[in-house]
Design an enzyme around this catalytic site. Structure first.
Site, PDB file in Angstrom:
ATOM      1  N   ASP A 192       0.815  -1.223   0.000  1.00 33.97           N
ATOM      2  CA  ASP A 192       0.000   0.000   0.000  1.00 33.97           C
ATOM      3  C   ASP A 192       0.852   1.279   0.000  1.00 33.97           C
ATOM      4  O   ASP A 192       1.569   1.550   0.967  1.00 33.97           O
ATOM      5  CB  ASP A 192      -0.916   0.057   1.227  1.00 33.97           C
ATOM      6  N   GLU A 207      -4.425   2.120  -3.125  1.00 33.02           N
ATOM      7  CA  GLU A 207      -5.720   2.580  -2.589  1.00 33.02           C
ATOM      8  C   GLU A 207      -5.589   3.671  -1.530  1.00 33.02           C
ATOM      9  O   GLU A 207      -6.565   4.319  -1.193  1.00 33.02           O
ATOM     10  CB  GLU A 207      -6.521   1.387  -2.040  1.00 33.02           C
ATOM     11  N   ASN A 208      -4.348   3.870  -1.020  1.00 38.66           N
ATOM     12  CA  ASN A 208      -4.115   4.944  -0.044  1.00 38.66           C
ATOM     13  C   ASN A 208      -3.227   6.049  -0.615  1.00 38.66           C
ATOM     14  O   ASN A 208      -2.694   6.863   0.133  1.00 38.66           O
ATOM     15  CB  ASN A 208      -3.427   4.389   1.216  1.00 38.66           C
ATOM     16  N   ASN A 235     -10.506  -1.058   0.077  1.00 44.18           N
ATOM     17  CA  ASN A 235     -11.741  -0.510   0.643  1.00 44.18           C
ATOM     18  C   ASN A 235     -11.902   0.986   0.391  1.00 44.18           C
ATOM     19  O   ASN A 235     -13.014   1.507   0.463  1.00 44.18           O
ATOM     20  CB  ASN A 235     -11.821  -0.803   2.147  1.00 44.18           C
ATOM     21  N   HIS A 236     -10.800   1.695   0.100  1.00 41.96           N
ATOM     22  CA  HIS A 236     -10.901   3.140  -0.163  1.00 41.96           C
ATOM     23  C   HIS A 236     -10.964   3.463  -1.667  1.00 41.96           C
ATOM     24  O   HIS A 236     -10.731   4.611  -2.053  1.00 41.96           O
ATOM     25  CB  HIS A 236      -9.712   3.872   0.457  1.00 41.96           C
ATOM     26  N   HIS A 287      -7.142  -7.888  -0.019  1.00 41.31           N
ATOM     27  CA  HIS A 287      -7.122  -6.677   0.812  1.00 41.31           C
ATOM     28  C   HIS A 287      -8.006  -6.924   2.025  1.00 41.31           C
ATOM     29  O   HIS A 287      -9.227  -6.762   1.974  1.00 41.31           O
ATOM     30  CB  HIS A 287      -7.622  -5.505  -0.034  1.00 41.31           C
ATOM     31  N   HIS A 325      -3.465  -4.078   3.122  1.00 41.09           N
ATOM     32  CA  HIS A 325      -4.414  -3.344   3.975  1.00 41.09           C
ATOM     33  C   HIS A 325      -3.927  -3.096   5.403  1.00 41.09           C
ATOM     34  O   HIS A 325      -4.197  -2.041   5.954  1.00 41.09           O
ATOM     35  CB  HIS A 325      -5.793  -4.037   4.024  1.00 41.09           C
ATOM     36  N   HIS A 373      -0.816  -2.819   6.431  1.00 37.50           N
ATOM     37  CA  HIS A 373       0.315  -1.879   6.318  1.00 37.50           C
ATOM     38  C   HIS A 373       1.572  -2.304   7.075  1.00 37.50           C
ATOM     39  O   HIS A 373       2.572  -1.592   7.039  1.00 37.50           O
ATOM     40  CB  HIS A 373      -0.084  -0.455   6.762  1.00 37.50           C
TER      41      HIS A 373
HETATM   42 FE   FE2 Z   1      -7.264  -0.670   2.977  1.00 35.39          FE
END
Ligand code: FE2
Length: 259
Positions: free
Chosen positions: A8, A39-40, A67-68, A152, A177, A179
């Site tokens: 990520d 995604e981040n 999810n983001h 994720h 996810h 991290h």
């Molecule tokens: Fe995530």
């Protein structure tokens, strides 16, 4: 053949460390395909079209999400132009070709997908096991050698269950996810696996988030605006070696570079 998967990418610190290290890592490890979870990448939540282009320009071939995915509204406008983006297969369905990508490289046909876990993931639209079974059914006629899953998810156990349950199909399952890079990378039943690849983001942080703001929000219960941490970053990735004759992974190596 070698595939580099970058964990990520969180905010500007994460984008900067990826831009500065990627070309030399690709040369050092003779990488054929580079994939990253993005995604981040836009201030910790979601991605923008500008950042998507920056990451591709830095040398990334495909960007997976999580999810983001839809946290930045503009993705709804640009998603059809983002043909190297892979969004979660079990999220709310919309009209896009970005639910999986067939990548043919050195004679190996890989289906790259992004699946959200079931546990503690409020945004999940569909059970992850059912969703992946549906994806296998849908892609059965496409001559795929194996599936590459960015899983994720929050919990280690469900990531490990996924590997066992889908061992005939998924030959690369990489957790994202949480991290924090785990030290359990292995080839399990012929599948290259790690519970979590880790992140690229500010080293002095709470998994990428500003320390002081996290404490005020979590301990003091202060309503705060989510703040990304800044400063020197950690870089986390894995390198996967694919045997082109066997059309299967034979090795997985963790990469972690701290500031
Ligand atoms: Fe995530």
């Amino acid at each position: 053949m070698r595939i580099l998967f970058i964990g990520d990418i969180v905010g500007k610190s994460g984008r900067d460390i990826v831009s500065s290290l990627l070309n030399s890592l690709q040369n050092e490890y003779q990488v054929d395909l580079t994939i990253a979870n993005g995604e981040n990448s836009a201030h910790g939540k979601g991605i923008t079209i500008k950042i998507y282009k920056q990451l591709l320009n830095a040398g990334i071939d495909y960007i997976t999400m999580g999810n983001h995915t839809y946290s930045k509204y503009e993705i709804n406008k640009y998603i059809d132009q983002m043909d190297k983006l892979v969004v979660p297969y079990n999220h709310a369905k919309r009209q896009t070709d970005n639910y999986y990508k067939i990548i043919e490289i050195n004679g190996v046909r890989i289906c790259l997908c992004n699946i959200l876990g079931n546990v503690l993931m409020n945004e999940t639209g569909e059970d992850m096991y059912e969703a992946f079974e549906n994806l296998i059914d849908k892609t059965r006629e496409l001559g795929i050698d194996f599936y590459f899953v960015d899983l994720h998810a929050e919990t280690t156990a469900e990531k490990r269950i996924f590997v066992e349950y889908f061992k005939e199909y998924a030959k690369i399952v990489l957790g994202t996810h949480t991290h924090v890079q785990t030290a359990d990378e292995d080839i399990i039943n012929g599948c290259a696996f790690i519970s979590d690849v880790g992140m690229c983001g500010a080293y002095e942080s709470i998994i990428g988030r500003d320390v002081s703001e996290s404490i005020r929000n979590n301990v003091d219960k202060e309503p705060t605006v989510y703040q990304i941490a800044e400063g020197p970053a950690i870089f986390c990735a894995v390198l996967i070696e694919i045997d082109e004759q066997k059309k299967a992974p034979v090795a997985i190596k963790r990469i972690q570079i701290r500031p």
